[in-house]
Write a protein that holds these residues in place. Structure first.
Motif, mmCIF file in Angstrom:
data_model
loop_
_atom_site.group_PDB
_atom_site.id
_atom_site.type_symbol
_atom_site.label_atom_id
_atom_site.label_comp_id
_atom_site.label_asym_id
_atom_site.label_seq_id
_atom_site.Cartn_x
_atom_site.Cartn_y
_atom_site.Cartn_z
ATOM 1 N N ALA A 185 0.827 -1.210 0.000
ATOM 2 C CA ALA A 185 0.000 0.000 0.000
ATOM 3 C C ALA A 185 0.860 1.259 0.000
ATOM 4 O O ALA A 185 0.533 2.240 -0.670
ATOM 5 C CB ALA A 185 -0.921 0.003 1.211
ATOM 6 N N MET A 186 1.967 1.242 0.707
ATOM 7 C CA MET A 186 2.840 2.414 0.779
ATOM 8 C C MET A 186 3.578 2.647 -0.538
ATOM 9 O O MET A 186 3.927 3.775 -0.856
ATOM 10 C CB MET A 186 3.867 2.269 1.913
ATOM 11 C CG MET A 186 3.269 2.314 3.292
ATOM 12 S SD MET A 186 2.508 3.927 3.650
ATOM 13 C CE MET A 186 0.790 3.553 3.559
ATOM 14 N N ASN A 187 3.804 1.603 -1.318
ATOM 15 C CA ASN A 187 4.535 1.731 -2.579
ATOM 16 C C ASN A 187 3.621 1.834 -3.788
ATOM 17 O O ASN A 187 4.085 1.836 -4.915
ATOM 18 C CB ASN A 187 5.481 0.537 -2.763
ATOM 19 C CG ASN A 187 6.639 0.602 -1.805
ATOM 20 O OD1 ASN A 187 7.094 1.672 -1.452
ATOM 21 N ND2 ASN A 187 7.104 -0.544 -1.377
ATOM 22 N N ARG A 188 2.323 1.912 -3.596
ATOM 23 C CA ARG A 188 1.373 1.922 -4.697
ATOM 24 C C ARG A 188 1.618 3.080 -5.657
ATOM 25 O O ARG A 188 1.648 2.907 -6.862
ATOM 26 C CB ARG A 188 -0.056 1.982 -4.155
ATOM 27 C CG ARG A 188 -1.101 1.797 -5.244
ATOM 28 C CD ARG A 188 -2.473 1.611 -4.667
ATOM 29 N NE ARG A 188 -2.522 0.336 -3.973
ATOM 30 C CZ ARG A 188 -3.244 0.111 -2.880
ATOM 31 N NH1 ARG A 188 -3.968 1.059 -2.371
ATOM 32 N NH2 ARG A 188 -3.234 -1.072 -2.307
ATOM 33 N N GLU A 189 1.840 4.277 -5.138
ATOM 34 C CA GLU A 189 2.072 5.444 -5.998
ATOM 35 C C GLU A 189 3.377 5.293 -6.757
ATOM 36 O O GLU A 189 3.456 5.607 -7.936
ATOM 37 C CB GLU A 189 2.101 6.722 -5.170
ATOM 38 C CG GLU A 189 0.752 7.129 -4.620
ATOM 39 C CD GLU A 189 0.816 8.426 -3.838
ATOM 40 O OE1 GLU A 189 1.825 9.139 -3.934
ATOM 41 O OE2 GLU A 189 -0.153 8.712 -3.128
ATOM 42 N N LEU A 190 4.403 4.788 -6.084
ATOM 43 C CA LEU A 190 5.690 4.595 -6.744
ATOM 44 C C LEU A 190 5.569 3.570 -7.855
ATOM 45 O O LEU A 190 6.110 3.756 -8.940
ATOM 46 C CB LEU A 190 6.737 4.151 -5.723
ATOM 47 C CG LEU A 190 8.140 3.909 -6.234
ATOM 48 C CD1 LEU A 190 8.697 5.180 -6.864
ATOM 49 C CD2 LEU A 190 9.045 3.431 -5.124
ATOM 50 N N THR A 191 4.833 2.506 -7.607
ATOM 51 C CA THR A 191 4.647 1.471 -8.622
ATOM 52 C C THR A 191 3.939 2.048 -9.846
ATOM 53 O O THR A 191 4.304 1.750 -10.980
ATOM 54 C CB THR A 191 3.834 0.297 -8.043
ATOM 55 O OG1 THR A 191 4.504 -0.174 -6.869
ATOM 56 C CG2 THR A 191 3.720 -0.841 -9.019
ATOM 57 N N ALA A 192 2.931 2.865 -9.635
ATOM 58 C CA ALA A 192 2.212 3.479 -10.754
ATOM 59 C C ALA A 192 3.141 4.388 -11.553
ATOM 60 O O ALA A 192 3.108 4.385 -12.789
ATOM 61 C CB ALA A 192 1.012 4.267 -10.237
ATOM 62 N N LEU A 193 3.986 5.153 -10.881
ATOM 63 C CA LEU A 193 4.930 6.024 -11.574
ATOM 64 C C LEU A 193 5.952 5.215 -12.369
ATOM 65 O O LEU A 193 6.335 5.598 -13.474
ATOM 66 C CB LEU A 193 5.653 6.925 -10.573
ATOM 67 C CG LEU A 193 4.827 8.052 -9.968
ATOM 68 C CD1 LEU A 193 5.631 8.764 -8.874
ATOM 69 C CD2 LEU A 193 4.437 9.045 -11.036
ATOM 70 N N GLU A 194 6.398 4.089 -11.797
ATOM 71 C CA GLU A 194 7.354 3.236 -12.506
ATOM 72 C C GLU A 194 6.742 2.685 -13.793
ATOM 73 O O GLU A 194 7.396 2.648 -14.830
ATOM 74 C CB GLU A 194 7.804 2.085 -11.613
ATOM 75 C CG GLU A 194 8.733 2.515 -10.501
ATOM 76 C CD GLU A 194 9.044 1.395 -9.530
ATOM 77 O OE1 GLU A 194 8.337 0.358 -9.533
ATOM 78 O OE2 GLU A 194 9.996 1.549 -8.762
#
Length: 84
Positions: free
Chosen positions: A42-51
């Motif tokens: 959940a904490m890395n969701r935004e980073l994953t979307a940006l990647e």
């Protein structure tokens, strides 16, 4: 107790879990229990979307650099050096 994110039961004795509490003026307003794995996801969701977006853009840009028109505009000229 159940994970607030995936709704699966948390094994307190053997599993890794996170307990989050929200405070307002030294009083607990709410709390949340979740698996450590779910919390990290959940904490890395935004980073994953940006990647994903960056990979898509690089994929599209890669095709531009390999096109014939791009190569004609910017030919790959190598400098020659003569050593005496």
């Amino acid at each position: 107790m159940d994970c607030n994110l995936c709704k699966v039961s948390i094994k307190v004795e053997s599993g890794e879990y996170v307990h989050i509490e929200d405070y307002k003026k030294e009083k607990v307003v709410s709390d949340m229990w979740c698996h450590l794995k779910c919390f990290k996801k959940a904490m890395n969701r935004e980073l994953t979307a940006l990647e994903k977006q960056a990979k898509e853009m690089l994929g599209r840009a890669g095709g531009i650099f390999e096109s014939d028109s791009f190569k004609q505009m910017f030919p790959n000229k190598q400098k020659e050096f003569n050593l005496i």
